[in-house]
Write a protein that holds these residues in place. Structure first.
Motif, PDB file in Angstrom:
ATOM      1  N   ARG A 202     -16.339 -19.719  23.935  1.00  0.00           N
ATOM      2  CA  ARG A 202     -17.587 -19.976  24.650  1.00  0.00           C
ATOM      3  C   ARG A 202     -17.296 -20.449  26.074  1.00  0.00           C
ATOM      4  N   ASN A 203     -18.032 -19.850  27.027  1.00  0.00           N
ATOM      5  CA  ASN A 203     -18.035 -20.303  28.430  1.00  0.00           C
ATOM      6  C   ASN A 203     -16.645 -20.267  29.069  1.00  0.00           C
ATOM      7  N   ASN A 204     -15.903 -19.197  28.863  1.00  0.00           N
ATOM      8  CA  ASN A 204     -14.558 -19.060  29.439  1.00  0.00           C
ATOM      9  C   ASN A 204     -14.594 -18.265  30.741  1.00  0.00           C
ATOM     10  N   SER A 205     -13.441 -17.943  31.301  1.00  0.00           N
ATOM     11  CA  SER A 205     -13.255 -17.203  32.557  1.00  0.00           C
ATOM     12  C   SER A 205     -13.739 -17.991  33.770  1.00  0.00           C
ATOM     13  N   GLN A 206     -13.539 -19.281  33.757  1.00  0.00           N
ATOM     14  CA  GLN A 206     -14.042 -20.110  34.853  1.00  0.00           C
ATOM     15  C   GLN A 206     -13.259 -19.934  36.149  1.00  0.00           C
ATOM     16  N   ALA A 207     -11.985 -19.591  36.075  1.00  0.00           N
ATOM     17  CA  ALA A 207     -11.193 -19.376  37.291  1.00  0.00           C
ATOM     18  C   ALA A 207     -11.479 -18.019  37.928  1.00  0.00           C
ATOM     19  N   GLN A 208     -11.950 -17.070  37.108  1.00  0.00           N
ATOM     20  CA  GLN A 208     -12.253 -15.726  37.593  1.00  0.00           C
ATOM     21  C   GLN A 208     -13.619 -15.317  37.052  1.00  0.00           C
TER      22      GLN A 208
ATOM     23  N   VAL B 155     -10.257  -8.125  14.429  1.00  0.00           N
ATOM     24  CA  VAL B 155     -11.045  -9.155  15.104  1.00  0.00           C
ATOM     25  C   VAL B 155     -12.373  -9.240  14.352  1.00  0.00           C
ATOM     26  N   THR B 156     -12.596 -10.347  13.651  1.00  0.00           N
ATOM     27  CA  THR B 156     -13.780 -10.431  12.801  1.00  0.00           C
ATOM     28  C   THR B 156     -14.345 -11.846  12.713  1.00  0.00           C
ATOM     29  N   GLY B 157     -15.649 -11.923  12.604  1.00  0.00           N
ATOM     30  CA  GLY B 157     -16.319 -13.194  12.362  1.00  0.00           C
ATOM     31  C   GLY B 157     -16.296 -14.184  13.503  1.00  0.00           C
ATOM     32  N   ASN B 158     -16.085 -13.718  14.725  1.00  0.00           N
ATOM     33  CA  ASN B 158     -15.991 -14.611  15.881  1.00  0.00           C
ATOM     34  C   ASN B 158     -17.336 -14.744  16.596  1.00  0.00           C
ATOM     35  N   LEU B 159     -17.571 -15.898  17.203  1.00  0.00           N
ATOM     36  CA  LEU B 159     -18.715 -16.116  18.079  1.00  0.00           C
ATOM     37  C   LEU B 159     -18.174 -16.184  19.494  1.00  0.00           C
ATOM     38  N   CYS B 160     -18.554 -15.210  20.322  1.00  0.00           N
ATOM     39  CA  CYS B 160     -18.062 -15.122  21.701  1.00  0.00           C
ATOM     40  C   CYS B 160     -19.266 -15.035  22.624  1.00  0.00           C
ATOM     41  N   THR B 161     -19.580 -16.130  23.298  1.00  0.00           N
ATOM     42  CA  THR B 161     -20.795 -16.180  24.096  1.00  0.00           C
ATOM     43  C   THR B 161     -20.614 -17.060  25.322  1.00  0.00           C
ATOM     44  N   ASP B 162     -21.487 -16.854  26.278  1.00  0.00           N
ATOM     45  CA  ASP B 162     -21.568 -17.739  27.431  1.00  0.00           C
ATOM     46  C   ASP B 162     -22.960 -18.349  27.399  1.00  0.00           C
ATOM     47  N   GLU B 163     -23.028 -19.636  27.181  1.00  0.00           N
ATOM     48  CA  GLU B 163     -24.311 -20.310  26.985  1.00  0.00           C
ATOM     49  C   GLU B 163     -24.893 -20.889  28.258  1.00  0.00           C
ATOM     50  N   ARG B 164     -24.220 -20.703  29.390  1.00  0.00           N
ATOM     51  CA  ARG B 164     -24.767 -21.200  30.649  1.00  0.00           C
ATOM     52  C   ARG B 164     -25.948 -20.321  31.066  1.00  0.00           C
ATOM     53  N   GLU B 165     -26.818 -20.857  31.866  1.00  0.00           N
ATOM     54  CA  GLU B 165     -27.982 -20.109  32.344  1.00  0.00           C
ATOM     55  C   GLU B 165     -27.549 -19.090  33.397  1.00  0.00           C
ATOM     56  N   SER B 166     -28.163 -17.914  33.385  1.00  0.00           N
ATOM     57  CA  SER B 166     -27.906 -16.912  34.418  1.00  0.00           C
ATOM     58  C   SER B 166     -28.369 -17.481  35.746  1.00  0.00           C
ATOM     59  N   PRO B 167     -27.713 -17.202  36.858  1.00  0.00           N
ATOM     60  CA  PRO B 167     -26.550 -16.345  37.037  1.00  0.00           C
ATOM     61  C   PRO B 167     -25.221 -17.062  36.881  1.00  0.00           C
ATOM     62  N   ALA B 168     -25.196 -18.219  36.293  1.00  0.00           N
ATOM     63  CA  ALA B 168     -23.961 -18.994  36.178  1.00  0.00           C
ATOM     64  C   ALA B 168     -23.028 -18.501  35.080  1.00  0.00           C
TER      65      ALA B 168
ATOM     66  N   CYS C 298     -21.485 -11.419  19.762  1.00  0.00           N
ATOM     67  CA  CYS C 298     -21.068 -11.414  21.163  1.00  0.00           C
ATOM     68  C   CYS C 298     -22.267 -11.294  22.098  1.00  0.00           C
ATOM     69  N   ARG C 299     -23.287 -12.073  21.834  1.00  0.00           N
ATOM     70  CA  ARG C 299     -24.483 -12.056  22.667  1.00  0.00           C
ATOM     71  C   ARG C 299     -24.346 -13.062  23.807  1.00  0.00           C
ATOM     72  N   GLY C 300     -25.036 -12.768  24.929  1.00  0.00           N
ATOM     73  CA  GLY C 300     -25.184 -13.754  25.992  1.00  0.00           C
ATOM     74  C   GLY C 300     -24.063 -13.833  27.000  1.00  0.00           C
ATOM     75  N   ASN C 301     -23.239 -12.815  27.116  1.00  0.00           N
ATOM     76  CA  ASN C 301     -22.168 -12.824  28.113  1.00  0.00           C
ATOM     77  C   ASN C 301     -22.675 -12.261  29.442  1.00  0.00           C
ATOM     78  N   ALA C 302     -21.891 -12.414  30.492  1.00  0.00           N
ATOM     79  CA  ALA C 302     -22.307 -11.969  31.825  1.00  0.00           C
ATOM     80  C   ALA C 302     -22.523 -10.459  31.877  1.00  0.00           C
ATOM     81  N   LYS C 303     -21.711  -9.703  31.134  1.00  0.00           N
ATOM     82  CA  LYS C 303     -21.840  -8.241  31.132  1.00  0.00           C
ATOM     83  C   LYS C 303     -22.190  -7.790  29.720  1.00  0.00           C
ATOM     84  N   THR C 304     -21.336  -7.042  29.074  1.00  0.00           N
ATOM     85  CA  THR C 304     -21.626  -6.544  27.734  1.00  0.00           C
ATOM     86  C   THR C 304     -20.960  -7.401  26.670  1.00  0.00           C
ATOM     87  N   GLY C 305     -21.325  -7.160  25.425  1.00  0.00           N
ATOM     88  CA  GLY C 305     -20.740  -7.920  24.330  1.00  0.00           C
ATOM     89  C   GLY C 305     -19.327  -7.495  24.000  1.00  0.00           C
TER      90      GLY C 305
END
Length: 114
Positions: free
Chosen positions: A33-39, A56-69, A92-99
């Protein structure tokens, strides 16, 4: 033949989890959650690069910050010469681009939420 499971990888400068030039690994039940802060907008929660036979199974991969952050580009990204991987049952919902991004012609992607 590694297992990466049940971890929380949050607010990292790069990816949450990286599998680079690996084979026969399992990445399961992690929170990235909320990674890639340096790039911002470049890196995923889970990166599968130049790797084969990865599950790759059963993972939650998301960015919970408000857009555009939002900075984590994708939930899971398969890149380079990766192929023959199984990516299933991930949220994989809620990322800056695609899941989920795949490049391998024989990679299986199924039953994910994007």
């Amino acid at each position: 033949y590694n297992v990466v499971a049940n971890n929380t990888c949050e607010s990292n400068a790069m990816c949450g989890i990286q599998v680079i030039q690996g084979n026969h690994n399992i990445v399961a039940n992690n929170v990235c959650r909320n990674n890639s802060q340096a790039q911002p907008g470049l890196l995923p929660g889970i990166l599968i690069q130049a790797s084969e036979d990865i599950i790759v199974t059963g993972n939650l991969c998301t960015d919970e910050r408000e857009s555009p952050a939002k900075e984590q580009a994708h939930g899971i990204a398969e890149t380079g010469a990766s192929n023959h991987n199984i990516i299933t049952g991930n949220n994989c919902r809620g990322n800056a681009k695609t899941g989920i991004v795949t490049v391998g012609a024989d990679t299986v992607e199924a039953n994910n939420v994007e």
